[in-house]
Design a protein around this motif. Structure first.
Motif, PDB file in Angstrom:
ATOM      1  N   CYS A 249      -6.187   9.544   5.293  1.00  0.00           N
ATOM      2  CA  CYS A 249      -5.779  10.695   6.099  1.00  0.00           C
ATOM      3  C   CYS A 249      -4.850  11.592   5.278  1.00  0.00           C
ATOM      4  O   CYS A 249      -3.953  11.116   4.592  1.00  0.00           O
ATOM      5  N   GLU A 250      -5.088  12.892   5.379  1.00  0.00           N
ATOM      6  CA  GLU A 250      -4.295  13.835   4.581  1.00  0.00           C
ATOM      7  C   GLU A 250      -2.940  14.133   5.221  1.00  0.00           C
ATOM      8  O   GLU A 250      -2.043  14.643   4.541  1.00  0.00           O
ATOM      9  N   ASP A 251      -2.798  13.840   6.502  1.00  0.00           N
ATOM     10  CA  ASP A 251      -1.544  14.175   7.189  1.00  0.00           C
ATOM     11  C   ASP A 251      -1.276  13.165   8.307  1.00  0.00           C
ATOM     12  O   ASP A 251      -1.395  13.489   9.495  1.00  0.00           O
TER      13      ASP A 251
ATOM     14  N   HIS B  28      -1.946  13.787  12.329  1.00  0.00           N
ATOM     15  CA  HIS B  28      -3.336  13.520  12.737  1.00  0.00           C
ATOM     16  C   HIS B  28      -3.421  12.227  13.529  1.00  0.00           C
ATOM     17  O   HIS B  28      -2.724  11.263  13.225  1.00  0.00           O
TER      18      HIS B  28
ATOM     19  N   HIS C 110      -6.486   9.810  14.232  1.00  0.00           N
ATOM     20  CA  HIS C 110      -7.914   9.517  14.043  1.00  0.00           C
ATOM     21  C   HIS C 110      -8.328   8.244  14.774  1.00  0.00           C
ATOM     22  O   HIS C 110      -9.348   7.646  14.442  1.00  0.00           O
TER      23      HIS C 110
ATOM     24  N   GLU D   2     -10.953  13.524   7.979  1.00  0.00           N
ATOM     25  CA  GLU D   2     -10.832  14.831   8.647  1.00  0.00           C
ATOM     26  C   GLU D   2     -12.194  15.447   8.939  1.00  0.00           C
ATOM     27  O   GLU D   2     -12.325  16.257   9.863  1.00  0.00           O
TER      28      GLU D   2
HETATM   29 ZN   LIG Z   1      -6.118  12.971   8.924  1.00  0.00          ZN
END
Ligand SMILES: [Zn+2]
Length: 461
Positions: free
Chosen positions: A417-419, A423, A425, A441
């Motif tokens: 996950c980028e954030d 986020h 998920h 994402e």
């Molecule tokens: Zn993410």
């Protein structure tokens, strides 16, 4: 069209194990000004066999008429099978080999590849060197029959759709190079700087090879490609292929006896009648042995020469299968090509991340919580869409299996996950750790959906 498919149920079962979906090629966010190239799944390209004046179309095999097949069966297999029925014992596996050789002759002889991984006979996929708009009515209908692209066409325009066609049992490197060339052609034909590509199922393995060609050529994928939309891609093959190659079919397979044989035997003609009788008379042990021998013969005599099929072998199975099938003298060129693909497959994540870093938008549509067909030992150990394990289509997302919730004390090994602060998920069904997939994402998960139904899903369309 009433060819004797049912007679050949066992091999069809193998082939069905990699049958691709009728998936569709559009995401809600598509850029309608960039042409898209669909890279279809297995047996979704029209392919023809040419022999003098004779032309046969795949469906998916280039099978002769039922009567011809019955003639071959009577000539080659009648006596061994008769002996087996009378003595209830398959001496020296004569019946098993007779059936195996017959299946190979009927199903795979025309698609046979040589020691360089090229077709022995004149087999050609129909090529479409035009956008969908400029294809003949016949070609348009054929393509829409394979993949329901009408919604895409309505939105993006038929001038923005191109269909890449290839013979599914042929050569991986040649096919990927043709795709590379086709991308250059579509850029020129459409006047667009870039194209989108839509790899579906087996098309995902061709896309692995394509990305490796860019890497080998020292070119960035972003020079040609705006967006990649993967649809149930076989990025790490299918366990059905890998385990059938490595271990053979599951003995007493539920799917074979309760689903595939009856389905394939459904049509009412002479051959299905005969095969039905034989299946009822034979002890299961003999049927299992015939299946084992058939798988062995079909792989050794035919399938190991197809490098596109090697593209469907998961990286986890490849080293063992390589030992089993690719080290014989005379197979050096097949080995080199299969090894090249294995490297591309192992590089798949890295090549995708590099493309993304270079600016390519990447999306992935996957299905999950649909059991793998019960053809191989680990059908119950993985999450899947019926045909391809989730790990392969989702670029590595973790799951314990169908209907198996992640435990309360589950600790992820990693997160892509980028954030993570912002986020969420979380899988509402508690089954998949989406963050362990390469692209949380931009990966879309469909619960309880099987591979072949992907195309009729309105959301995906
Ligand atoms: Zn993410």
């Amino acid at each position: 069209m009433k060819k004797s498919k049912k007679a050949l149920a066992l091999v069809l079962a193998v082939i069905m194990s990699v049958m691709c979906c009728s998936a569709v090629a559009q995401a809600a966010t598509a850029n309608e000004y960039i042409p898209s190239i669909v890279i279809p799944g297995i047996f979704q390209s029209e392919t023809k066999y040419y022999e003098g004046a004779k032309v046969q179309t795949n469906s998916p095999f280039f099978m002769d008429d039922t009567l011809d097949i019955v003639g071959m069966a009577l000539t080659d297999a009648l006596i061994p099978i008769g002996n087996l029925l009378i003595h209830q014992e398959d001496k020296d596996e004569q019946a098993a080999y007779a059936v195996a050789n017959l299946l190979g002759e009927v199903l795979l002889e025309k698609s046979r590849c040589d020691e360089n991984g090229k077709f022995v006979h004149d087999i050609r996929a129909t090529k479409y060197n035009d956008s969908f708009r400029d294809l003949s009515a016949y070609d348009q209908e054929y393509i829409l029959d394979q993949i329901p692209l009408q919604n895409y066409i309505d939105i993006a325009g038929e001038e923005n759709l191109y269909f890449f066609s290839y013979a599914s049992l042929g050569n991986m490197i040649d096919t990927a190079q043709e795709l590379y060339d086709f991308i250059q052609f579509v850029k020129a034909d459409s006047g667009s700087d870039k194209v989108n590509i839509v790899p579906i199922s087996q098309g995902g393995s061709v896309a692995n090879a394509l990305l490796q060609i860019y890497a080998d050529n020292g070119r960035s994928v972003a020079e040609d490609i705006h967006r990649i939309l993967y649809i149930v891609p076989a990025l790490d093959g299918s366990i059905l292929v890998g385990e059938i190659y490595q271990y053979g079919l599951l003995d007493d397979s539920y799917e074979l006896y309760n689903t595939m044989f009856p389905a394939l035997m459904g049509e009412d003609d002479m051959m299905s009648y005969l095969v039905n009788i034989i299946l009822r008379i034979l002890p299961n042990a003999d049927i299992n042995n015939i299946l084992d021998v058939a798988v062995k013969v079909l792989i050794e005599d035919y399938m190991r020469y197809s490098t596109l099929l090697w593209g469907l072998c998961p990286s986890g199975n490849y080293p063992a299968c390589r030992e089993m099938y690719l080290l014989d003298e005379g197979l050096e060129n097949i080995l080199a090509q299969a090894d090249w693909y294995y490297e591309a497959q192992c590089n798949s994540d890295a090549n995708i991340l590099q493309a993304k870093a270079d600016g390519v938008e990447i999306f992935d549509v996957v299905d999950y919580n649909y059991p793998l067909y019960q053809l191989v030992d680990s059908y119950d150990d993985v999450n899947a869409d019926g045909i391809i394990q989730l790990d392969s289509t989702s670029m590595g997302a973790f799951s314990l299996g169908v209907d198996k919730k992640l435990p309360a004390d589950y600790v992820p090994t990693h997160s892509n996950c980028e954030d993570p602060q912002n986020h969420d998920h979380t899988d509402p069904n508690g089954i998949v750790d989406v963050c362990t997939g390469l692209l949380p994402e931009t990966t879309f998960y469909f619960y309880n959906q099987d591979h072949e139904k992907t195309g009729s899903n309105d959301v995906i369309m």
